[in-house]
Design an enzyme around this catalytic site. Structure first.
Site, PDB file in Angstrom:
ATOM      1  N   ASP A 294      -5.467  -3.878  -2.238  1.00 13.04           N
ATOM      2  CA  ASP A 294      -4.440  -3.577  -1.238  1.00 13.04           C
ATOM      3  C   ASP A 294      -3.774  -4.835  -0.675  1.00 13.04           C
ATOM      4  O   ASP A 294      -4.434  -5.755  -0.199  1.00 13.04           O
ATOM      5  CB  ASP A 294      -5.105  -2.798  -0.096  1.00 13.04           C
TER       6      ASP A 294
ATOM      7  N   SER B 101       0.833  -1.192   0.000  1.00 14.63           N
ATOM      8  CA  SER B 101       0.000   0.000   0.000  1.00 14.63           C
ATOM      9  C   SER B 101       0.882   1.263   0.000  1.00 14.63           C
ATOM     10  O   SER B 101       1.709   1.425  -0.875  1.00 14.63           O
ATOM     11  CB  SER B 101      -0.967  -0.041   1.192  1.00 14.63           C
TER      12      SER B 101
END
Length: 323
Positions: free
Chosen positions: A154, A40
């Protein structure tokens, strides 16, 4: 004195600006980063650092106001996520200048999650910008992308602090940065007043999460589920699980607690547990722990504060470890 560092940078939204401070302190202390893996925001900062473009990015984000951030988010009225953020990714791509992972001077891995096959994906070849874009797609918040037939979101869903991808590189120590530490004591979190367009998207996000929870009800109540939950509760804090009230009484949540904040805290709670499990089998030499309430997930206008916090916490962690 050890000099070669394998660096793992974790997920956590705007708290990930702290990674910039981490890298600054490592450089100032003469510690050479020889491998970077990120999830991320860790993938974003790590990819820019490996490409030698972090300074340009830092100059940009430290000048952003909250209004600037709202304009860059690209609210999404369709499906997949509340925001597209393509304006942000276009700027990041411009800064990267089309860099390829295999051409970087520092080995780099970005971690994403393949929703279709329920496994993590390591990007170690191809455009850095694509790897970053896949890794930062927070479910239901940032729209996912499809790469080679994989629906990617993610990486924090499965590997919030990716230490494993750095294992193949010879280094003197491993430094991991977790953005999921327990709450700080007395650290102020600035209130966020959600603009009109974002407020609508947050309501949409709430409906999506409610549907997800309803859809998972059968699995949660399947035989053996209670035992599994009890086992997890017993290890989360290193002590006995919390015991709920004996009777039906309860207190409603505060009215000013936004639905998006509930989602963010839930995601952070899950990530903290996964990180604890994974680090138990693969502990770093130095762990930099950033409090989960240092700022909110979408506080991307607070880069300066988070960079300073990252510097402070890294200096403390290195001093404690004798580096």
């Amino acid at each position: 004195m050890a000099g070669r560092v394998a660096l793992a940078l974790g997920s956590g939204g705007a708290r990930g600006y702290a990674h910039i401070g981490v890298l600054q302190v490592l450089e100032e202390r003469g510690l050479e980063v020889v491998a970077v893996a990120g999830t991320s925001m860790g993938a974003l900062v790590g990819g820019l650092a490996a490409a030698g473009r972090l300074d340009a990015y830092t100059d940009w984000v430290t000048g952003l106001t909250q209004r600037d951030v709202w304009r860059l988010l690209d609210m999404n009225l369709g499906g997949g996520g509340a925001i597209r953020a393509e304006r942000i990714f276009t700027r990041v791509n411009d800064i990267l200048g089309g860099a390829l992972i295999e051409d970087l001077a520092v080995p780099f891995t970005a971690v994403a999650t393949d929703l279709n096959h329920r496994r993590e994906v390591w990007f170690q070849r191809g455009p850095v910008a694509t790897a970053i874009r896949a890794s930062v797609a927070i479910p239901s918040l940032v729209t996912p992308i499809v790469v080679d037939g994989r629906l990617l979101v993610d990486g924090g869903l499965m590997n919030p602090v990716p230490i494993e991808p750095t294992a193949a590189v010879m280094s003197d120590l491993t430094v991991a940065v977790s953005l999921q530490a327990g709450h700080s004591t007395g650290m102020a979190v600035a209130p966020v007043r959600t603009p009109g367009p974002l407020a609508g998207s947050v309501r949409s996000l709430t409906h999506r999460m409610s549907a997800l929870i309803a859809g998972s009800h059968d699995a949660a109540t399947a035989p053996g589920a209670v035992d599994a939950v009890a086992e997890v509760e017993a290890v989360t804090d290193g002590g006995p699980p919390a015991v709920g009230p004996a009777g039906p009484g309860y207190t409603p949540a505060p009215r000013d607690l936004a639905s998006a904040e509930i989602f963010n805290r839930s995601f952070d709670t899950m990530a903290a547990l996964i990180t604890r499990y994974r680090m138990a089998s693969n502990p770093p030499d130095v762990l930099v722990s950033v409090p989960s309430d240092a700022c909110r997930t979408m506080d991307f206008h607070r880069a300066g504060e988070m960079i300073a916090l990252g510097r402070e916490l890294t200096a403390r962690a290195l001093d404690d470890a004798g580096y």
